[in-house]
Design a protein around this motif. Structure first.
Motif, PDB file in Angstrom:
ATOM      1  N   GLY A   1       0.969  -1.409   0.428  1.00  9.84           N
ATOM      2  CA  GLY A   1       0.176  -0.424   0.000  1.00  9.84           C
ATOM      3  C   GLY A   1       0.841   1.144  -0.356  1.00  9.84           C
ATOM      4  O   GLY A   1       1.791   1.028  -0.302  1.00  9.84           O
ATOM      5  N   SER A   2       0.103   2.310   0.501  1.00 14.74           N
ATOM      6  CA  SER A   2       1.146   3.607   0.539  1.00 14.74           C
ATOM      7  C   SER A   2       1.944   3.260   1.939  1.00 14.74           C
ATOM      8  O   SER A   2       3.110   5.068   2.033  1.00 14.74           O
ATOM      9  CB  SER A   2       0.312   4.900   1.030  1.00 14.74           C
ATOM     10  OG  SER A   2      -0.528   4.316   2.447  1.00 14.74           O
ATOM     11  N   ILE A   3       2.120   2.607   2.704  1.00 17.58           N
ATOM     12  CA  ILE A   3       3.656   2.533   3.807  1.00 17.58           C
ATOM     13  C   ILE A   3       4.406   2.696   3.159  1.00 17.58           C
ATOM     14  O   ILE A   3       5.546   3.560   3.697  1.00 17.58           O
ATOM     15  CB  ILE A   3       3.547   1.683   4.501  1.00 17.58           C
ATOM     16  CG1 ILE A   3       1.957   1.023   4.774  1.00 17.58           C
ATOM     17  CG2 ILE A   3       4.090   1.333   5.418  1.00 17.58           C
ATOM     18  CD1 ILE A   3       1.804   2.218   5.757  1.00 17.58           C
ATOM     19  N   PRO A   4       5.524   1.989   2.042  1.00 16.34           N
ATOM     20  CA  PRO A   4       7.246   2.468   1.374  1.00 16.34           C
ATOM     21  C   PRO A   4       6.745   3.784   1.714  1.00 16.34           C
ATOM     22  O   PRO A   4       7.926   4.189   1.763  1.00 16.34           O
ATOM     23  CB  PRO A   4       7.081   1.225   0.377  1.00 16.34           C
ATOM     24  CG  PRO A   4       5.661   1.154   0.832  1.00 16.34           C
ATOM     25  CD  PRO A   4       4.541   1.316   1.141  1.00 16.34           C
ATOM     26  N   LYS A   5       6.101   5.096   0.518  1.00 18.91           N
ATOM     27  CA  LYS A   5       6.587   5.695   0.006  1.00 18.91           C
ATOM     28  C   LYS A   5       5.930   6.651   1.308  1.00 18.91           C
ATOM     29  O   LYS A   5       6.312   7.819   1.549  1.00 18.91           O
ATOM     30  CB  LYS A   5       5.391   6.055  -1.403  1.00 18.91           C
ATOM     31  CG  LYS A   5       5.662   5.757  -1.596  1.00 18.91           C
ATOM     32  CD  LYS A   5       4.981   6.068  -3.632  1.00 18.91           C
ATOM     33  CE  LYS A   5       5.238   5.084  -4.807  1.00 18.91           C
ATOM     34  NZ  LYS A   5       4.966   4.701  -4.862  1.00 18.91           N
ATOM     35  N   LEU A   6       5.059   6.712   2.648  1.00 21.47           N
ATOM     36  CA  LEU A   6       5.138   7.325   3.600  1.00 21.47           C
ATOM     37  C   LEU A   6       6.265   6.846   4.556  1.00 21.47           C
ATOM     38  O   LEU A   6       6.677   8.666   5.076  1.00 21.47           O
ATOM     39  CB  LEU A   6       4.048   6.711   4.023  1.00 21.47           C
ATOM     40  CG  LEU A   6       2.400   7.372   3.878  1.00 21.47           C
ATOM     41  CD1 LEU A   6       1.280   7.102   4.410  1.00 21.47           C
ATOM     42  CD2 LEU A   6       2.418   8.463   3.331  1.00 21.47           C
ATOM     43  N   ILE A   7       6.962   5.797   4.442  1.00 19.37           N
ATOM     44  CA  ILE A   7       7.774   5.348   5.358  1.00 19.37           C
ATOM     45  C   ILE A   7       9.217   6.863   4.825  1.00 19.37           C
ATOM     46  O   ILE A   7      10.588   7.517   5.360  1.00 19.37           O
ATOM     47  CB  ILE A   7       8.858   4.277   5.193  1.00 19.37           C
ATOM     48  CG1 ILE A   7       7.597   3.903   6.408  1.00 19.37           C
ATOM     49  CG2 ILE A   7      10.020   4.555   5.795  1.00 19.37           C
ATOM     50  CD1 ILE A   7       7.582   2.845   6.274  1.00 19.37           C
ATOM     51  N   PHE A   8       9.326   6.250   3.187  1.00 19.56           N
ATOM     52  CA  PHE A   8      10.415   7.620   2.344  1.00 19.56           C
ATOM     53  C   PHE A   8      10.067   9.173   2.988  1.00 19.56           C
ATOM     54  O   PHE A   8      11.067   9.560   3.233  1.00 19.56           O
ATOM     55  CB  PHE A   8      10.490   7.332   0.977  1.00 19.56           C
ATOM     56  CG  PHE A   8      11.165   7.689   0.545  1.00 19.56           C
ATOM     57  CD1 PHE A   8      12.395   7.868   0.135  1.00 19.56           C
ATOM     58  CD2 PHE A   8      10.745   9.227  -0.988  1.00 19.56           C
ATOM     59  CE1 PHE A   8      14.044   8.034  -0.712  1.00 19.56           C
ATOM     60  CE2 PHE A   8      12.223   9.683  -1.161  1.00 19.56           C
ATOM     61  CZ  PHE A   8      13.424   9.505  -1.413  1.00 19.56           C
ATOM     62  N   ALA A   9       9.262   9.077   2.809  1.00 20.12           N
ATOM     63  CA  ALA A   9       8.389  11.074   2.433  1.00 20.12           C
ATOM     64  C   ALA A   9       8.810  11.155   4.431  1.00 20.12           C
ATOM     65  O   ALA A   9       9.480  12.551   4.302  1.00 20.12           O
ATOM     66  CB  ALA A   9       7.080  10.888   2.064  1.00 20.12           C
ATOM     67  N   CYS A  10       9.105  10.182   5.649  1.00 23.54           N
ATOM     68  CA  CYS A  10       9.104  10.915   6.589  1.00 23.54           C
ATOM     69  C   CYS A  10      10.664  10.861   6.733  1.00 23.54           C
ATOM     70  O   CYS A  10      10.964  12.040   7.081  1.00 23.54           O
ATOM     71  CB  CYS A  10       8.400   9.848   7.713  1.00 23.54           C
ATOM     72  SG  CYS A  10       9.130   9.607   9.266  1.00 23.54           S
ATOM     73  N   ILE A  11      11.629   9.795   6.713  1.00 20.51           N
ATOM     74  CA  ILE A  11      12.369  10.092   6.670  1.00 20.51           C
ATOM     75  C   ILE A  11      13.270  11.781   5.860  1.00 20.51           C
ATOM     76  O   ILE A  11      14.005  11.964   6.111  1.00 20.51           O
ATOM     77  CB  ILE A  11      13.356   8.747   5.808  1.00 20.51           C
ATOM     78  CG1 ILE A  11      13.082   7.966   7.002  1.00 20.51           C
ATOM     79  CG2 ILE A  11      14.559   8.597   6.053  1.00 20.51           C
ATOM     80  CD1 ILE A  11      13.048   6.175   6.627  1.00 20.51           C
ATOM     81  N   MET A  12      12.592  11.292   5.169  1.00 24.23           N
ATOM     82  CA  MET A  12      12.958  12.750   3.348  1.00 24.23           C
ATOM     83  C   MET A  12      12.961  14.416   4.881  1.00 24.23           C
ATOM     84  O   MET A  12      13.745  14.968   4.696  1.00 24.23           O
ATOM     85  CB  MET A  12      12.815  12.847   2.320  1.00 24.23           C
ATOM     86  CG  MET A  12      13.542  12.120   1.526  1.00 24.23           C
ATOM     87  SD  MET A  12      15.011  11.968   1.280  1.00 24.23           S
ATOM     88  CE  MET A  12      15.904  10.271   2.338  1.00 24.23           C
ATOM     89  N   GLY A  13      11.514  14.308   6.003  1.00 22.41           N
ATOM     90  CA  GLY A  13      11.066  15.368   6.649  1.00 22.41           C
ATOM     91  C   GLY A  13      12.549  15.484   6.934  1.00 22.41           C
ATOM     92  O   GLY A  13      12.605  16.462   7.387  1.00 22.41           O
ATOM     93  N   TYR A  14      12.531  14.697   8.431  1.00 24.49           N
ATOM     94  CA  TYR A  14      13.137  14.351   9.287  1.00 24.49           C
ATOM     95  C   TYR A  14      14.849  14.940   8.946  1.00 24.49           C
ATOM     96  O   TYR A  14      14.906  16.019   9.349  1.00 24.49           O
ATOM     97  CB  TYR A  14      13.161  13.502   9.511  1.00 24.49           C
ATOM     98  CG  TYR A  14      14.354  12.665  10.899  1.00 24.49           C
ATOM     99  CD1 TYR A  14      13.768  13.176  12.491  1.00 24.49           C
ATOM    100  CD2 TYR A  14      15.495  12.290  10.632  1.00 24.49           C
ATOM    101  CE1 TYR A  14      14.787  12.854  13.098  1.00 24.49           C
ATOM    102  CE2 TYR A  14      16.554  12.151  11.278  1.00 24.49           C
ATOM    103  CZ  TYR A  14      16.509  12.253  13.024  1.00 24.49           C
ATOM    104  OH  TYR A  14      17.581  12.553  14.423  1.00 24.49           O
ATOM    105  N   PHE A  15      15.790  14.487   8.041  1.00 24.36           N
ATOM    106  CA  PHE A  15      16.785  15.075   7.889  1.00 24.36           C
ATOM    107  C   PHE A  15      16.630  16.410   7.226  1.00 24.36           C
ATOM    108  O   PHE A  15      18.076  17.452   7.122  1.00 24.36           O
ATOM    109  CB  PHE A  15      17.140  13.736   6.343  1.00 24.36           C
ATOM    110  CG  PHE A  15      18.207  12.667   7.443  1.00 24.36           C
ATOM    111  CD1 PHE A  15      18.716  12.854   7.933  1.00 24.36           C
ATOM    112  CD2 PHE A  15      17.522  11.002   6.810  1.00 24.36           C
ATOM    113  CE1 PHE A  15      19.413  11.790   8.445  1.00 24.36           C
ATOM    114  CE2 PHE A  15      17.871  10.315   7.052  1.00 24.36           C
ATOM    115  CZ  PHE A  15      18.656  10.307   8.396  1.00 24.36           C
ATOM    116  N   ALA A  16      15.582  16.996   6.322  1.00 22.06           N
ATOM    117  CA  ALA A  16      15.845  17.967   6.054  1.00 22.06           C
ATOM    118  C   ALA A  16      15.649  19.018   7.016  1.00 22.06           C
ATOM    119  O   ALA A  16      16.238  20.007   6.835  1.00 22.06           O
ATOM    120  CB  ALA A  16      14.678  18.260   4.835  1.00 22.06           C
TER     121      ALA A  16
END
Length: 189
Positions: free
Chosen positions: A74-89
């Motif tokens: 489902g949407s979980i992989p893309k949400l995890i990726f967005a969360c990690i990118m937001g964290y590092f940003a």
């Protein structure tokens, strides 16, 4: 005169040496406090908001059909990726603020190193900084006098590349002269 090109301006300040800040450096208590403060503030005021915002935007794009969801997960992989990118940003966006906090510390070798580095970068050209021989701006003049022999050694050490002029003659829309015609006179079947 001793053959050297020495000169010194009367009002020039001699920069203080930058303290050695290496892997073996042990921060002071005040620096540890600022490190913890920066880590805490960057997490709560930058990383969490950016991670949450990027996850909401990603979920919105998935629900609108602009982004596709994974068939199995489902949407979980893309949400995890967005969360990690937001964290590092968020962490990266707080670096300048933390540097400023360290610069404002009074008796801090780390703050002194940051202040000295900033002073050297903002000093007028040719006063305390030497241009790197790898600098891409070849038209600038260095404040240090070199001999022609030293210039020749530098030219031999650095690779010399001729510029290639841009040509739009070989793009997809331009005919190349290659044709698909069959050679006449011979039958290869």
């Amino acid at each position: 005169m001793n053959g050297r090109a020495d000169f010194q301006e009367s009002n020039a300040e001699v920069p203080r040496p930058i303290p050695h800040i290496g892997a073996d450096y042990i921060p002071t208590e005040e620096e540890r406090r600022v490190f913890a403060e920066c880590n805490d503030e960057s997490f709560w005021f930058r990383s969490v908001p950016l991670a949450a915002t990027s996850m909401l935007i990603t979920q919105g794009l998935i629900s609108k059909g602009i982004l596709s969801s994974h068939p199995k997960y489902g949407s979980i992989p893309k949400l995890i990726f967005a969360c990690i990118m937001g964290y590092f940003a968020g962490k990266l966006s707080y670096v300048k603020t933390c540097q400023e906090k360290f610069r404002n510390l009074e008796n801090s070798p780390l703050g002194e190193a940051l202040r000295s580095g900033q002073a050297r970068r903002s000093s007028p050209s040719g006063h305390y900084s030497q241009k790197s021989k790898y600098d891409s701006n070849l038209s600038g003049h260095s404040s240090f006098v070199t001999s022609p022999a030293a210039d020749n050694i530098e030219k031999e050490m650095l690779p010399h590349y001729e510029p290639i002029p841009f040509s739009a003659s070989m793009n997809e829309s331009t005919p190349t002269g290659i044709t698909d015609h069959v050679a006449q006179g011979r039958n290869f079947s």
